[in-house]
Enzyme design. Structure first.
Site, mmCIF file in Angstrom:
data_model
loop_
_atom_site.group_PDB
_atom_site.id
_atom_site.type_symbol
_atom_site.label_atom_id
_atom_site.label_comp_id
_atom_site.label_asym_id
_atom_site.label_seq_id
_atom_site.Cartn_x
_atom_site.Cartn_y
_atom_site.Cartn_z
ATOM 1 N N LYS A 81 -20.054 26.549 6.878
ATOM 2 C CA LYS A 81 -18.963 27.426 7.324
ATOM 3 C C LYS A 81 -17.706 26.942 6.618
ATOM 4 O O LYS A 81 -17.212 25.837 6.874
ATOM 5 C CB LYS A 81 -18.812 27.377 8.838
ATOM 6 C CG LYS A 81 -17.738 28.358 9.309
ATOM 7 C CD LYS A 81 -17.759 28.512 10.814
ATOM 8 C CE LYS A 81 -16.668 29.462 11.276
ATOM 9 N NZ LYS A 81 -15.312 28.928 11.050
ATOM 10 N N SER B 174 -10.380 18.485 14.172
ATOM 11 C CA SER B 174 -9.634 18.082 15.367
ATOM 12 C C SER B 174 -10.572 17.625 16.486
ATOM 13 O O SER B 174 -11.762 17.976 16.504
ATOM 14 C CB SER B 174 -8.824 19.275 15.867
ATOM 15 O OG SER B 174 -9.696 20.314 16.267
ATOM 16 N N GLY C 145 -11.754 20.814 18.343
ATOM 17 C CA GLY C 145 -12.799 21.534 17.610
ATOM 18 C C GLY C 145 -14.135 20.799 17.704
ATOM 19 O O GLY C 145 -15.161 21.396 18.062
ATOM 20 N N GLU D 144 -16.721 14.145 13.312
ATOM 21 C CA GLU D 144 -15.688 13.131 13.092
ATOM 22 C C GLU D 144 -14.377 13.757 13.522
ATOM 23 O O GLU D 144 -13.971 14.786 12.985
ATOM 24 C CB GLU D 144 -15.663 12.737 11.616
ATOM 25 C CG GLU D 144 -14.765 11.562 11.374
ATOM 26 C CD GLU D 144 -14.390 11.439 9.918
ATOM 27 O OE1 GLU D 144 -15.271 11.534 9.048
ATOM 28 O OE2 GLU D 144 -13.191 11.261 9.662
ATOM 29 N N CYS E 171 -7.947 10.935 8.056
ATOM 30 C CA CYS E 171 -8.492 10.465 9.326
ATOM 31 C C CYS E 171 -8.269 8.967 9.485
ATOM 32 O O CYS E 171 -8.367 8.439 10.587
ATOM 33 C CB CYS E 171 -9.977 10.793 9.408
ATOM 34 S SG CYS E 171 -10.848 10.341 7.922
ATOM 35 N N GLU F 22 -3.763 11.494 18.670
ATOM 36 C CA GLU F 22 -3.441 11.586 17.244
ATOM 37 C C GLU F 22 -2.269 12.540 16.992
ATOM 38 O O GLU F 22 -2.246 13.651 17.532
ATOM 39 C CB GLU F 22 -4.678 12.091 16.499
ATOM 40 C CG GLU F 22 -4.501 12.187 14.994
ATOM 41 C CD GLU F 22 -5.750 12.732 14.302
ATOM 42 O OE1 GLU F 22 -6.217 12.087 13.373
ATOM 43 O OE2 GLU F 22 -6.252 13.808 14.702
HETATM 44 P P1 NAP Z 1 -10.011 22.322 13.387
HETATM 45 O O1 NAP Z 1 -9.034 23.134 14.145
HETATM 46 O O2 NAP Z 1 -10.746 21.296 14.151
HETATM 47 O O3 NAP Z 1 -11.033 23.336 12.697
HETATM 48 C C1 NAP Z 1 -12.077 22.898 11.825
HETATM 49 C C2 NAP Z 1 -13.204 23.915 11.836
HETATM 50 O O4 NAP Z 1 -13.795 23.952 13.133
HETATM 51 C C3 NAP Z 1 -12.742 25.333 11.528
HETATM 52 O O5 NAP Z 1 -13.737 25.944 10.736
HETATM 53 C C4 NAP Z 1 -12.682 25.978 12.884
HETATM 54 O O6 NAP Z 1 -13.018 27.334 12.888
HETATM 55 C C5 NAP Z 1 -13.781 25.266 13.641
HETATM 56 N N1 NAP Z 1 -13.472 25.232 15.069
HETATM 57 C C6 NAP Z 1 -12.446 24.571 15.662
HETATM 58 N N2 NAP Z 1 -12.486 24.739 16.986
HETATM 59 C C7 NAP Z 1 -13.564 25.515 17.246
HETATM 60 C C8 NAP Z 1 -14.126 26.060 18.433
HETATM 61 N N3 NAP Z 1 -13.600 25.812 19.625
HETATM 62 N N4 NAP Z 1 -15.225 26.823 18.328
HETATM 63 C C9 NAP Z 1 -15.774 27.080 17.116
HETATM 64 N N5 NAP Z 1 -15.283 26.609 15.955
HETATM 65 C C10 NAP Z 1 -14.190 25.839 16.015
HETATM 66 O O7 NAP Z 1 -9.312 21.555 12.188
HETATM 67 P P2 NAP Z 1 -8.227 22.020 11.107
HETATM 68 O O8 NAP Z 1 -8.107 23.492 11.068
HETATM 69 O O9 NAP Z 1 -8.614 21.352 9.884
HETATM 70 O O10 NAP Z 1 -6.866 21.386 11.590
HETATM 71 C C11 NAP Z 1 -6.324 21.528 12.864
HETATM 72 C C12 NAP Z 1 -5.952 20.156 13.416
HETATM 73 O O11 NAP Z 1 -7.086 19.288 13.387
HETATM 74 C C13 NAP Z 1 -4.907 19.396 12.610
HETATM 75 O O12 NAP Z 1 -3.612 19.764 12.919
HETATM 76 C C14 NAP Z 1 -5.207 17.990 12.968
HETATM 77 O O13 NAP Z 1 -4.564 17.658 14.172
HETATM 78 C C15 NAP Z 1 -6.686 17.949 13.186
HETATM 79 N N6 NAP Z 1 -7.462 17.368 12.028
HETATM 80 C C16 NAP Z 1 -7.820 16.061 12.103
HETATM 81 C C17 NAP Z 1 -8.542 15.494 11.060
HETATM 82 C C18 NAP Z 1 -8.948 14.071 11.091
HETATM 83 O O14 NAP Z 1 -9.593 13.637 10.145
HETATM 84 N N7 NAP Z 1 -8.645 13.329 12.101
HETATM 85 C C19 NAP Z 1 -8.901 16.256 9.938
HETATM 86 C C20 NAP Z 1 -8.513 17.597 9.897
HETATM 87 C C21 NAP Z 1 -7.812 18.123 10.966
HETATM 88 P P3 NAP Z 1 -12.164 28.513 12.211
HETATM 89 O O15 NAP Z 1 -12.647 28.547 10.799
HETATM 90 O O16 NAP Z 1 -12.571 29.696 12.981
HETATM 91 O O17 NAP Z 1 -10.725 28.147 12.337
#
Ligand code: NAP
Length: 485
Positions: free
Chosen positions: A144, A202, A205, A225, A262, A353
């Site tokens: 995805k 996140s 997620g 992760e 991360c 975080e």
């Molecule tokens: P994300 O919101 O966790 O999304 C990553 C993927 O997971 C996307 O494809 C998203 O879908 C999917 N997803 C998230 N929540 C979901 C749910 N409830 N049900 C189904 N699919 C879900 O990460 P991001 O967009 O990269 O960034 C958002 C935040 O995540 C950042 O602001 C940061 O705080 C955190 N982040 C942390 C790290 C780390 O390494 N610690 C890395 C990246 C991001 P969609 O494609 O539909 O949006």
């Protein structure tokens, strides 16, 4: 979701064929993917720069890391011992009971759903470590794409398709899904033909996907992760002799890549002293000098602004320094704040975080309070100890306690910068990941997508090549408790 149902059915078909491919064939395939990605040349880098705001030099390096990962997995499967073959031959005359012929090895789980990460458009995305390790393990992959870099992802998926055709692999051994809705992700995780999930992003997620997976009629493993704040313990002796150097190292580490790693050091902990005050001033000076920079996408930038603002309003938290250069929209502002350990210990929000160039310095009154602060920190990917040789010995018990809650302990370094090699462990206890036993960096990442099967009293001709008597692949195996080749 009819089309996604078809995707999983095709993935299952591909798996049934791909799982029988030899290590040599899989190695050639993985190497072909790496070569096809390299053949995309500069347009891939330009597209990724456009979609992620990451600089060219970083993306060139990340592409190199991604191709290197693919080649490391190729070497692993070509050599073959990674399947952990164990052979215990029969003892029909054993008393009081005969011993059966038992042979065991790792086998692939089935179709794996991988969620591409936003912060590594190559190394943790389309052909990143989750995809590479799953293909190495013999699984088919449904990827995805992350909506923040759709065209970059499509270009890499095109390279994988070319490699599939060149190597004669099943057309659906890798499939690329572009659908930025949570419903699509949920459907893929809950589909009965999905057998495992890989994710980087996140906490919300990763935890949501984990909950979908474990509430299925047939629960499946999820390697997610998630957030990590990577505590750094700065011991008093080190501050006495090299406060300026540590401040310089940490200003660079906190702001590297606009803090979008991360392994970003989001928490520093030390004991109050005149040397700590001097360190704090020097760190502040360095942080003010770093200009804000554009983050990966507006969503991440908005989250940073929101979470930074919230963190700075928590009880007892004071701003130490922020960039002296005004920020434009979607830019992350380099920021360091501080709090005393007493307030830190009372407030679990301070271990959440703040993804971006932010770090919180926790000041303890005593060594005992520093120990208590450690106990308030949940599972992490890494922890770092900055100390002089003699004080590291003095703090040996503390370092042992630190290692109990992280996947990697670093002495006198910075957590940012993850070497891709077999001895790297990139994982950690919850909430850093959903399964601390596995790594998402290095060749051991393939172990996430396999499970052991024992073959008891099998006709020899039906055994996998890895378990046959004559060892046709020439791999290391444990035969009757002795390692042999
Ligand atoms: P994300 O919101 O966790 O999304 C990553 C993927 O997971 C996307 O494809 C998203 O879908 C999917 N997803 C998230 N929540 C979901 C749910 N409830 N049900 C189904 N699919 C879900 O990460 P991001 O967009 O990269 O960034 C958002 C935040 O995540 C950042 O602001 C940061 O705080 C955190 N982040 C942390 C790290 C780390 O390494 N610690 C890395 C990246 C991001 P969609 O494609 O539909 O949006």
């Amino acid at each position: 979701m009819n089309n996604l149902d078809t995707v999983l059915l095709q993935s299952r078909e591909a798996f049934l064929q791909y799982r029988t491919r030899s290590g040599m064939a899989k190695a050639n395939f993985l190497e072909a993917i790496a070569s096809e990605i390299e053949a995309l040349g500069d347009p891939l880098i330009q597209k990724a720069m456009e979609e992620t705001n990451l600089p060219e030099v970083r993306l060139i390096g990340e592409r190199g890391r991604t191709c290197n990962q693919l080649r490391q997995f190729a070497s692993m499967v070509r050599e073959g011992s990674w399947v952990e073959a164990r052979i215990d031959t029969a003892l029909p005359d054993r008393q009081p009971l005969p011993k059966p012929d038992l042979r065991k090895m790792m086998v692939p789980l089935g179709p794996v759903v991988v969620f591409g990460a936003s912060n590594f458009p190559f190394a943790y995305s389309t052909a990143g470590v989750d995809t590479a390790s799953a293909l190495a393990a013999g699984c088919s992959v449904v990827l995805k794409a992350h909506p923040a870099h759709p065209e970059t992802s499509a270009m890499v998926a095109g390279a994988i398709s070319k490699a599939i055709r060149a190597c004669g692999e099943h057309a659906h051994v890798f499939q690329h899904v572009q659908d930025s809705s949570f419903e699509a992700g949920k459907f893929l995780v809950q589909h009965p033909l999905t057998k495992a999930v890989g994710f980087t992003g996140s906490f919300s997620g990763g935890k949501a996907l984990y909950d979908y997976a474990t509430s299925r009629p047939e629960p499946i493993p999820v390697f997610a992760e998630m957030g990590s704040i990577n505590p750094v313990f700065i011991l008093p002796g080190a501050l006495k002799v090299r406060a300026a150097k540590v401040a310089e190292m940490y200003a660079a580490s906190i702001t590297q890549g606009v803090g979008q790693f991360c392994t970003n050091p989001g928490l520093m902990l030390s004991i109050q002293s005149p040397e700590l005050s001097s360190f704090t001033q020097q760190l502040a000076t360095k942080i003010r000098e770093v200009a804000p920079a554009t983050m990966l996408h507006p969503g991440i930038a908005n989250n940073f602004i929101k979470n930074r603002g919230k963190a700075l309003k928590e009880k007892g938290v004071t701003l130490v320094a922020e960039s002296s250069v005004p920020a434009k929209s979607n830019q992350g502002i380099p920021t360091v704040a501080s709090v005393n350990a007493e307030d830190f210990l009372k407030n679990p929000a301070l271990v959440e975080e703040v993804f971006g160039p932010y770090s919180l310095l926790v000041i303890s009154k005593s060594r005992e309070e520093l120990f208590k602060a450690l106990d308030a920190i949940p599972g992490q990917l890494t922890a770092t100890i900055i100390g002089e040789d003699d004080e590291l010995v003095d703090y040996a018990d503390f370092i042992q306690r630190v290692s109990d809650r992280v996947g990697r302990v670093i002495i006198n370094g910075v957590p940012t910068g993850v070497e891709v090699c077999p001895a790297m462990h990139h994982g950690g206890p919850f909430p850093a990941t959903t399964d601390s036993r596995f790594t998402s960096v290095g060749i051991d990442a393939a172990k996430r997508w396999v499970r052991p099967v024992s073959f008891q009293n099998f006709p020899h001709g039906l055994l996998p090549a890895e378990l046959q008597n004559q060892n046709p692949l020439g791999i290391w195996r444990m035969v009757n408790n002795t390692w042999t080749k």
